[in-house]
Design a protein around this motif. Structure first.
Motif, mmCIF file in Angstrom:
data_model
loop_
_atom_site.group_PDB
_atom_site.id
_atom_site.type_symbol
_atom_site.label_atom_id
_atom_site.label_comp_id
_atom_site.label_asym_id
_atom_site.label_seq_id
_atom_site.Cartn_x
_atom_site.Cartn_y
_atom_site.Cartn_z
ATOM 1 N N GLY A 85 0.700 -1.328 0.198
ATOM 2 C CA GLY A 85 -0.059 0.086 0.059
ATOM 3 C C GLY A 85 0.849 1.351 0.040
ATOM 4 O O GLY A 85 0.458 2.262 -0.611
ATOM 5 N N ASP A 86 1.999 1.203 0.644
ATOM 6 C CA ASP A 86 2.988 2.401 0.972
ATOM 7 C C ASP A 86 2.191 3.667 0.999
ATOM 8 O O ASP A 86 2.290 4.629 -0.056
ATOM 9 C CB ASP A 86 4.190 2.341 0.076
ATOM 10 N N GLY A 87 0.892 3.858 1.794
ATOM 11 C CA GLY A 87 0.355 4.931 1.935
ATOM 12 C C GLY A 87 -0.529 5.595 1.050
ATOM 13 O O GLY A 87 -1.139 6.393 0.939
ATOM 14 N N ARG A 88 -0.698 4.641 -0.014
ATOM 15 C CA ARG A 88 -1.747 5.109 -1.083
ATOM 16 C C ARG A 88 -3.246 4.947 -0.786
ATOM 17 O O ARG A 88 -3.338 4.401 0.225
ATOM 18 C CB ARG A 88 -1.294 4.089 -2.444
ATOM 19 N N GLU A 89 -4.106 5.740 -1.544
ATOM 20 C CA GLU A 89 -5.589 5.678 -1.073
ATOM 21 C C GLU A 89 -6.081 4.141 -1.097
ATOM 22 O O GLU A 89 -6.434 3.830 0.043
ATOM 23 C CB GLU A 89 -6.511 6.531 -2.060
ATOM 24 N N THR A 90 -6.182 3.533 -1.931
ATOM 25 C CA THR A 90 -6.585 2.212 -1.865
ATOM 26 C C THR A 90 -5.670 1.049 -2.355
ATOM 27 O O THR A 90 -4.720 1.419 -3.283
ATOM 28 C CB THR A 90 -7.862 1.814 -2.791
ATOM 29 N N VAL A 91 -5.735 -0.075 -1.744
ATOM 30 C CA VAL A 91 -4.968 -1.186 -2.188
ATOM 31 C C VAL A 91 -5.734 -2.523 -2.665
ATOM 32 O O VAL A 91 -6.985 -2.669 -2.051
ATOM 33 C CB VAL A 91 -4.213 -1.809 -0.761
ATOM 34 N N ARG A 92 -5.196 -2.858 -3.559
ATOM 35 C CA ARG A 92 -6.156 -4.274 -4.238
ATOM 36 C C ARG A 92 -5.406 -5.293 -4.043
ATOM 37 O O ARG A 92 -4.260 -5.422 -4.635
ATOM 38 C CB ARG A 92 -6.571 -3.980 -5.620
ATOM 39 N N ILE A 93 -5.657 -6.376 -3.488
ATOM 40 C CA ILE A 93 -5.121 -7.568 -3.435
ATOM 41 C C ILE A 93 -5.882 -8.845 -4.084
ATOM 42 O O ILE A 93 -7.264 -9.128 -3.770
ATOM 43 C CB ILE A 93 -5.031 -8.204 -1.990
ATOM 44 N N GLU A 94 -5.273 -9.518 -4.869
ATOM 45 C CA GLU A 94 -6.061 -10.835 -5.529
ATOM 46 C C GLU A 94 -5.791 -11.962 -4.676
ATOM 47 O O GLU A 94 -4.625 -12.236 -4.288
ATOM 48 C CB GLU A 94 -5.632 -10.930 -7.059
ATOM 49 N N THR A 95 -6.602 -12.735 -4.533
ATOM 50 C CA THR A 95 -6.476 -14.012 -4.003
ATOM 51 C C THR A 95 -7.347 -15.033 -4.480
ATOM 52 O O THR A 95 -8.332 -14.737 -5.324
ATOM 53 C CB THR A 95 -7.076 -14.036 -2.447
ATOM 54 N N LEU A 96 -7.169 -16.350 -4.286
ATOM 55 C CA LEU A 96 -7.817 -17.532 -4.943
ATOM 56 C C LEU A 96 -9.546 -17.354 -4.476
ATOM 57 O O LEU A 96 -10.387 -17.679 -5.246
ATOM 58 C CB LEU A 96 -7.314 -18.691 -4.534
ATOM 59 N N ALA A 97 -9.831 -16.402 -3.359
ATOM 60 C CA ALA A 97 -11.168 -16.560 -2.849
ATOM 61 C C ALA A 97 -11.755 -15.233 -3.524
ATOM 62 O O ALA A 97 -12.778 -14.647 -3.492
ATOM 63 C CB ALA A 97 -11.240 -16.169 -1.403
ATOM 64 N N GLY A 98 -11.004 -14.440 -4.329
ATOM 65 C CA GLY A 98 -11.405 -13.147 -5.047
ATOM 66 C C GLY A 98 -10.673 -11.986 -4.570
ATOM 67 O O GLY A 98 -9.481 -12.157 -4.022
ATOM 68 N N LEU A 99 -11.129 -10.589 -5.024
ATOM 69 C CA LEU A 99 -10.282 -9.408 -4.704
ATOM 70 C C LEU A 99 -10.750 -8.859 -3.317
ATOM 71 O O LEU A 99 -11.829 -8.905 -2.956
ATOM 72 C CB LEU A 99 -10.869 -8.385 -5.863
ATOM 73 N N ILE A 100 -9.549 -8.593 -2.484
ATOM 74 C CA ILE A 100 -9.986 -7.631 -1.463
ATOM 75 C C ILE A 100 -9.372 -6.286 -1.824
ATOM 76 O O ILE A 100 -8.386 -6.114 -2.208
ATOM 77 C CB ILE A 100 -9.006 -8.274 -0.184
ATOM 78 N N GLU A 101 -10.232 -5.160 -1.081
ATOM 79 C CA GLU A 101 -9.558 -3.889 -1.365
ATOM 80 C C GLU A 101 -9.933 -3.139 -0.022
ATOM 81 O O GLU A 101 -10.597 -3.306 0.854
ATOM 82 C CB GLU A 101 -10.082 -3.302 -2.589
ATOM 83 N N ASN A 148 -18.581 -19.174 5.354
ATOM 84 C CA ASN A 148 -17.298 -18.982 4.605
ATOM 85 C C ASN A 148 -17.075 -17.452 4.061
ATOM 86 O O ASN A 148 -17.741 -16.812 3.639
ATOM 87 C CB ASN A 148 -17.937 -19.752 3.098
ATOM 88 N N MET A 149 -15.791 -17.334 4.406
ATOM 89 C CA MET A 149 -15.154 -16.090 4.085
ATOM 90 C C MET A 149 -14.243 -16.043 3.292
ATOM 91 O O MET A 149 -13.272 -15.511 3.281
ATOM 92 C CB MET A 149 -14.653 -15.324 5.606
ATOM 93 N N GLY A 150 -14.224 -17.037 2.340
ATOM 94 C CA GLY A 150 -13.306 -17.379 1.391
ATOM 95 C C GLY A 150 -12.584 -18.593 1.886
ATOM 96 O O GLY A 150 -11.755 -19.137 1.150
#
Ligand code: API
Length: 267
Positions: A85-101, A148-150
């Motif tokens: 993230g290094d301080g940016r507004e939003t971070v998006r992480i792809e996982t096998l369960a889907g996108l986390i932001e 189920n939370m992923g």
């Protein structure tokens, strides 16, 4: 060959993180177990490999200490969010369960963990049953809520959390054939309409200091049972997470993400 890693934790649920965004790097189950071993390796509950993603800032590959690859890790996602993230507004992480932001800062992150899945086939269970109060039991733990939370969770509500022999019942429930993909076992005590105490016997890792997806699952379970409001503080052995099951159905998880140290390991 020596491979750099970062040791991190979220409320004591600890991780080894490898960065493979610029090179080809993969781990066998044996290598995961060797790194996770607290006697002969670095020692951790889970291990992550950061890989390139064409739909997010990073792909987060997730392994439990037993070498199993899984699709979700809440405390770990906050740690990855802090790294990328290094301080940016939003971070998006792809996982096998889907996108986390969400948003990350120097201390932790607030992440949208998506919407829980609640159908018996989505937990998943081996046969049909009501996931709001599953008609099953193991010793003093009975009638859990399936969420189920992923990843799969069974959440039990008890009067006195400290009376529950979780290290005895946890592994029995984790590996019960009712759960074809095994299950994370949450034991919760409701303290107030906005507060729950929780311990989690984690699939593939055992009793941990904290479990992010477990806290999300427990908050969803408590709200489904009308035991709490939408915003809940979940108190785990390692500390507290703020969980909100929003009106839009998504679960927002807020909590710390700490860097412990960096190192190298021969793989
Ligand atoms: N043991 C979990 C993965 C790690 C989850 C936990 N560490 C978290 O923070 O959500 C599983 O097998 O689904």
């Amino acid at each position: 060959m020596a491979r750099p890693f970062i040791k991190m934790h979220g409320l004591g649920n600890d991780f080894v993180v490898f960065d493979a965004r610029d090179d080809e790097f993969s781990l066998s189950a044996d290598q995961v177990r060797a790194v996770a071993d607290r006697r002969t390796g670095v020692g951790c509950d889970q291990l992550f490999v950061m890989e390139p993603s064409d739909k997010a800032d990073v792909f987060m590959r997730i392994y439990n200490a037993d070498g199993s690859e899984v699709a979700a890790c809440g405390n770990g996602a906050r740690c990855i969010a802090r790294l990328v993230g290094d301080g940016r507004e939003t971070v998006r992480i792809e996982t096998l369960a889907g996108l986390i932001e969400g948003r990350a800062d120097g201390a932790g992150a607030a992440l949208d963990m998506g919407a829980p899945k609640l159908g018996w086939q989505e937990i998943p269970l081996a046969y049909a049953m009501d996931t709001l109060e599953m008609p099953v039991g193991w010793g003093m733990l009975e009638r859990p809520v399936g969420v189920n939370m992923g990843n799969p969770h069974a959440v039990f509500f008890v009067e006195r959390l400290d009376d529950v022999p979780i290290t005895e019942l946890g592994p029995e429930i984790e590996t019960d054939p009712l759960f074809p993909e095994k299950v994370n076992v949450g034991v919760a005590e409701v303290l107030a309409p906005d507060a729950v105490r929780l311990k989690v016997w984690e699939r593939g890792a055992g009793l941990t200091q904290a479990c992010g997806t477990g806290a999300c699952a427990a908050a969803v379970a408590a709200m489904r049972r009308k035991l709490t409001e939408r915003k809940v503080t979940v108190h785990l052995p390692g500390g507290a997470l703020e969980i909100e099951w929003r009106e839009d159905g998504h679960v927002l998880m807020t909590g710390p993400a700490e860097i412990s140290f960096t190192g190298q390991i021969d793989l």
